[in-house]
Each structure stands twice: as C-alpha cells, then as structure tokens.
Design a protein around this motif. Sequence first.
Motif, PDB file in Angstrom:
ATOM      1  N   LYS A 148      27.797  51.280  46.176  1.00 48.05           N
ATOM      2  CA  LYS A 148      29.184  51.224  46.653  1.00 48.05           C
ATOM      3  C   LYS A 148      30.043  50.371  45.720  1.00 48.05           C
ATOM      4  O   LYS A 148      31.203  50.705  45.441  1.00 48.05           O
ATOM      5  N   LYS A 149      29.490  49.260  45.236  1.00 48.36           N
ATOM      6  CA  LYS A 149      30.228  48.440  44.275  1.00 48.36           C
ATOM      7  C   LYS A 149      30.519  49.236  43.003  1.00 48.36           C
ATOM      8  O   LYS A 149      31.627  49.172  42.447  1.00 48.36           O
ATOM      9  N   LYS A 150      29.523  49.982  42.547  1.00 46.98           N
ATOM     10  CA  LYS A 150      29.686  50.801  41.351  1.00 46.98           C
ATOM     11  C   LYS A 150      30.788  51.839  41.566  1.00 46.98           C
ATOM     12  O   LYS A 150      31.654  52.046  40.703  1.00 46.98           O
ATOM     13  N   GLN A 151      30.788  52.467  42.733  1.00 44.41           N
ATOM     14  CA  GLN A 151      31.815  53.460  43.050  1.00 44.41           C
ATOM     15  C   GLN A 151      33.196  52.819  43.138  1.00 44.41           C
ATOM     16  O   GLN A 151      34.190  53.420  42.740  1.00 44.41           O
ATOM     17  N   TRP A 152      33.246  51.598  43.648  1.00 42.63           N
ATOM     18  CA  TRP A 152      34.544  50.919  43.738  1.00 42.63           C
ATOM     19  C   TRP A 152      35.123  50.682  42.342  1.00 42.63           C
ATOM     20  O   TRP A 152      36.304  50.924  42.097  1.00 42.63           O
ATOM     21  N   HIS A 153      34.258  50.235  41.442  1.00 42.20           N
ATOM     22  CA  HIS A 153      34.708  49.973  40.067  1.00 42.20           C
ATOM     23  C   HIS A 153      35.025  51.258  39.299  1.00 42.20           C
ATOM     24  O   HIS A 153      35.914  51.264  38.447  1.00 42.20           O
ATOM     25  N   GLU A 154      34.295  52.334  39.594  1.00 47.73           N
ATOM     26  CA  GLU A 154      34.441  53.557  38.806  1.00 47.73           C
ATOM     27  C   GLU A 154      35.360  54.596  39.432  1.00 47.73           C
ATOM     28  O   GLU A 154      35.829  55.507  38.733  1.00 47.73           O
ATOM     29  N   GLY A 195      32.797  38.845  50.610  1.00 47.86           N
ATOM     30  CA  GLY A 195      32.304  37.709  49.842  1.00 47.86           C
ATOM     31  C   GLY A 195      32.358  37.924  48.347  1.00 47.86           C
ATOM     32  O   GLY A 195      32.344  36.969  47.574  1.00 47.86           O
ATOM     33  N   CYS A 196      32.431  39.189  47.921  1.00 49.90           N
ATOM     34  CA  CYS A 196      32.480  39.499  46.493  1.00 49.90           C
ATOM     35  C   CYS A 196      33.893  39.875  46.056  1.00 49.90           C
ATOM     36  O   CYS A 196      34.081  40.453  44.990  1.00 49.90           O
ATOM     37  N   GLY A 197      34.893  39.559  46.887  1.00 48.31           N
ATOM     38  CA  GLY A 197      36.256  39.993  46.597  1.00 48.31           C
ATOM     39  C   GLY A 197      36.749  39.585  45.233  1.00 48.31           C
ATOM     40  O   GLY A 197      37.349  40.381  44.503  1.00 48.31           O
ATOM     41  N   LYS A 198      36.526  38.333  44.853  1.00 49.51           N
ATOM     42  CA  LYS A 198      36.994  37.844  43.553  1.00 49.51           C
ATOM     43  C   LYS A 198      36.314  38.612  42.425  1.00 49.51           C
ATOM     44  O   LYS A 198      36.967  39.039  41.459  1.00 49.51           O
ATOM     45  N   GLU A 199      35.020  38.793  42.553  1.00 53.87           N
ATOM     46  CA  GLU A 199      34.270  39.557  41.536  1.00 53.87           C
ATOM     47  C   GLU A 199      34.820  40.971  41.392  1.00 53.87           C
ATOM     48  O   GLU A 199      35.020  41.465  40.274  1.00 53.87           O
ATOM     49  N   MET A 200      35.103  41.624  42.510  1.00 55.02           N
ATOM     50  CA  MET A 200      35.552  43.012  42.477  1.00 55.02           C
ATOM     51  C   MET A 200      36.969  43.135  41.923  1.00 55.02           C
ATOM     52  O   MET A 200      37.282  44.055  41.178  1.00 55.02           O
ATOM     53  N   LEU A 201      37.845  42.201  42.279  1.00 60.56           N
ATOM     54  CA  LEU A 201      39.244  42.299  41.889  1.00 60.56           C
ATOM     55  C   LEU A 201      39.519  41.741  40.502  1.00 60.56           C
ATOM     56  O   LEU A 201      40.369  42.260  39.774  1.00 60.56           O
ATOM     57  N   ASP A 202      38.822  40.678  40.113  1.00 63.31           N
ATOM     58  CA  ASP A 202      39.066  40.095  38.788  1.00 63.31           C
ATOM     59  C   ASP A 202      38.722  41.058  37.665  1.00 63.31           C
ATOM     60  O   ASP A 202      39.251  40.949  36.557  1.00 63.31           O
ATOM     61  N   ALA A 203      37.854  42.018  37.958  1.00 64.83           N
ATOM     62  CA  ALA A 203      37.497  43.017  36.946  1.00 64.83           C
ATOM     63  C   ALA A 203      38.608  44.028  36.721  1.00 64.83           C
ATOM     64  O   ALA A 203      38.555  44.815  35.770  1.00 64.83           O
ATOM     65  N   HIS A 204      39.622  44.010  37.591  1.00 64.90           N
ATOM     66  CA  HIS A 204      40.726  44.974  37.510  1.00 64.90           C
ATOM     67  C   HIS A 204      42.049  44.222  37.667  1.00 64.90           C
ATOM     68  O   HIS A 204      42.655  44.225  38.745  1.00 64.90           O
ATOM     69  N   LYS A 206      45.139  44.661  36.831  1.00 64.66           N
ATOM     70  CA  LYS A 206      46.332  45.375  37.298  1.00 64.66           C
ATOM     71  C   LYS A 206      46.296  45.564  38.814  1.00 64.66           C
ATOM     72  O   LYS A 206      47.309  45.397  39.498  1.00 64.66           O
ATOM     73  N   VAL A 207      45.128  45.912  39.322  1.00 69.70           N
ATOM     74  CA  VAL A 207      44.977  46.094  40.767  1.00 69.70           C
ATOM     75  C   VAL A 207      45.100  44.754  41.476  1.00 69.70           C
ATOM     76  O   VAL A 207      45.721  44.655  42.545  1.00 69.70           O
ATOM     77  N   ASN A 208      44.538  43.723  40.874  1.00 69.13           N
ATOM     78  CA  ASN A 208      44.613  42.387  41.454  1.00 69.13           C
ATOM     79  C   ASN A 208      46.068  41.918  41.541  1.00 69.13           C
ATOM     80  O   ASN A 208      46.507  41.393  42.570  1.00 69.13           O
ATOM     81  N   SER A 209      46.833  42.136  40.481  1.00 73.46           N
ATOM     82  CA  SER A 209      48.245  41.748  40.481  1.00 73.46           C
ATOM     83  C   SER A 209      49.035  42.558  41.510  1.00 73.46           C
ATOM     84  O   SER A 209      49.935  42.029  42.174  1.00 73.46           O
ATOM     85  N   TYR A 210      48.687  43.829  41.617  1.00 71.63           N
ATOM     86  CA  TYR A 210      49.344  44.699  42.605  1.00 71.63           C
ATOM     87  C   TYR A 210      49.081  44.185  44.025  1.00 71.63           C
ATOM     88  O   TYR A 210      49.997  44.086  44.842  1.00 71.63           O
ATOM     89  N   LEU A 211      47.832  43.829  44.317  1.00 72.31           N
ATOM     90  CA  LEU A 211      47.500  43.296  45.642  1.00 72.31           C
ATOM     91  C   LEU A 211      48.258  41.997  45.909  1.00 72.31           C
ATOM     92  O   LEU A 211      48.773  41.786  47.012  1.00 72.31           O
ATOM     93  N   GLU A 212      48.336  41.135  44.906  1.00 72.16           N
ATOM     94  CA  GLU A 212      49.060  39.881  45.076  1.00 72.16           C
ATOM     95  C   GLU A 212      50.520  40.141  45.428  1.00 72.16           C
ATOM     96  O   GLU A 212      51.101  39.445  46.263  1.00 72.16           O
ATOM     97  N   LYS A 213      51.117  41.159  44.812  1.00 75.26           N
ATOM     98  CA  LYS A 213      52.521  41.473  45.078  1.00 75.26           C
ATOM     99  C   LYS A 213      52.718  41.998  46.502  1.00 75.26           C
ATOM    100  O   LYS A 213      53.565  41.503  47.245  1.00 75.26           O
ATOM    101  N   ILE A 214      51.937  43.014  46.886  1.00 71.98           N
ATOM    102  CA  ILE A 214      52.156  43.611  48.200  1.00 71.98           C
ATOM    103  C   ILE A 214      51.731  42.677  49.328  1.00 71.98           C
ATOM    104  O   ILE A 214      52.228  42.785  50.453  1.00 71.98           O
ATOM    105  N   SER A 215      50.842  41.723  49.033  1.00 70.80           N
ATOM    106  CA  SER A 215      50.392  40.799  50.073  1.00 70.80           C
ATOM    107  C   SER A 215      51.468  39.769  50.428  1.00 70.80           C
ATOM    108  O   SER A 215      51.318  39.044  51.411  1.00 70.80           O
ATOM    109  N   GLN A 216      52.549  39.730  49.644  1.00 71.87           N
ATOM    110  CA  GLN A 216      53.650  38.823  49.959  1.00 71.87           C
ATOM    111  C   GLN A 216      54.612  39.409  50.989  1.00 71.87           C
ATOM    112  O   GLN A 216      55.473  38.713  51.507  1.00 71.87           O
ATOM    113  N   CYS A 217      54.453  40.688  51.298  1.00 70.28           N
ATOM    114  CA  CYS A 217      55.318  41.331  52.276  1.00 70.28           C
ATOM    115  C   CYS A 217      55.079  40.699  53.657  1.00 70.28           C
ATOM    116  O   CYS A 217      53.921  40.515  54.060  1.00 70.28           O
TER     117      CYS A 217
END
Length: 227
Positions: A148-154, A195-204, A206-217
């Motif tokens: 599932k982690k592999k699918q999330w990244h790919e 628990g692996c959120g940072k690992e999953m998001l730091d690898a991407h 652009k997606v991490n920055s996008y989440l940071e933006k929309i999470s301010q709503c």
Amino acid sequence: MIVSIATPIKPTLFHTKFWSSSKPAYVLKGLGLTGKGGPIEIATITEQQLKEDPILTKLNPQKRLPFFYDPTKDLKLNESGGMIEYLLETYDTTNKLWPSPGEPTRAEFLKLLHFGPATAYHIGVPILFHYMAPEGTEATPVKVLEEKKKQWHEVVAPTYEQALDQFGGPFLLGDKWTAVDVVAGYDLMTISFAGCGKEMLDAHPKVNSYLEKISQCPLFKELYSAD
C-alpha cells in the motif's frame, strides 16, 4: 442505550467526524447549505447509532457512511463520489465548486473526484489503520502495508502531482478551489495522521505543500482538528 434518531423531514447527511462522510459534509458546508435555515441537515452520529439505531438501520441497511437521505424524493445515497456529484448537480447551479460541462478542466475534475474514493482511499486507509492499531496488534499485515505504501508513492501522490503541474496550482485544477480539493484533502489528511505521515509526504514536496495550503482553510480545521 443509544440516543434514538428522529426520522428526517428534510434532506439529511449522516456524518461521523473523521469518517468519509467528512467529504460531502465539507462540500455542503462550503456551499452554505447547512446550519440554521439551510435546506440540508448534517446529522452527526456515533458508530453505535449507525449500527444499531432502528430508524437509521431501516433507512440504511448497509450501515455505511456516508449516507444521504432525502425524504422528499425517497432518495438514499451511499457512495461518496456519486453523492458529491449529485449534490453539486442539484445544489451548486452556479458552479462554485466544480467546472461546468464544456470547461477545459471538466474531465480532469470528474477523474479526480472519483479517483479519491475509488483508489486513493483504499490505498491510504490500510496504512492509517496499521498505525492506529492498539499496541501489540497488527491491523494490516506487513506485506500488505508495504504494498500500500508503494502504491501511494507510485499512484496516489503522482496523480496529484500531475494535476498540480498541469494546471499550475495552487489547487488541483489551478487557482480555483473545487470539490476535488475536498476529496484529495481527505485522503491526504488520513496519511498525515498515520505514524508514517512525514515519511510519506516528505517524499512528495509538491503534495506536501499543497496539503499545508488547503489545511489552513477554516472548514478543513473544523472537520479534521481533534476535539
């Protein structure tokens, strides 16, 4: 003993915080359709009410969320992608949260709207459940978790990265916030809670920055902040 649910007299979305009913709830709130005098009710329920309340289980024998019921039409909906599309077609006649037919982003909107519930959700939730499992238990087998982690990244992250690149951001379809940002935000929120959120998001990034933006709503904070 559970608190009994009254039979709805107007269109009602049954919702539990952090569950996938958060997506149509977000859309309804974003359109200003709920609250005092609004045409649609959001009924916040417990998991026990979902499973055991006699009125609700009769209306919703699948005992699943999200569940939308319109007594004026005897309409019952479960699937979040189709539910959101129906709510937009019915109530968002000015296309506040979605592109109208013929707009260049329309096809991509429909793809991303259904990509979330059909694909991203089923990849992200087993990851979340693994890290939410009580200590000493294994909610998701390690082999399944790694796949599932592999699918999330790919699959998941690249799908959102492609949209951000194609339309230039800051939202998935460009400079207009739409219902696909609601759907993607839910799936990214579940990953960030794992628990692996940072690992999953730091690898991407652009997606991490996008989440940071929309999470301010404010609505994002209302729906996904811990009590």
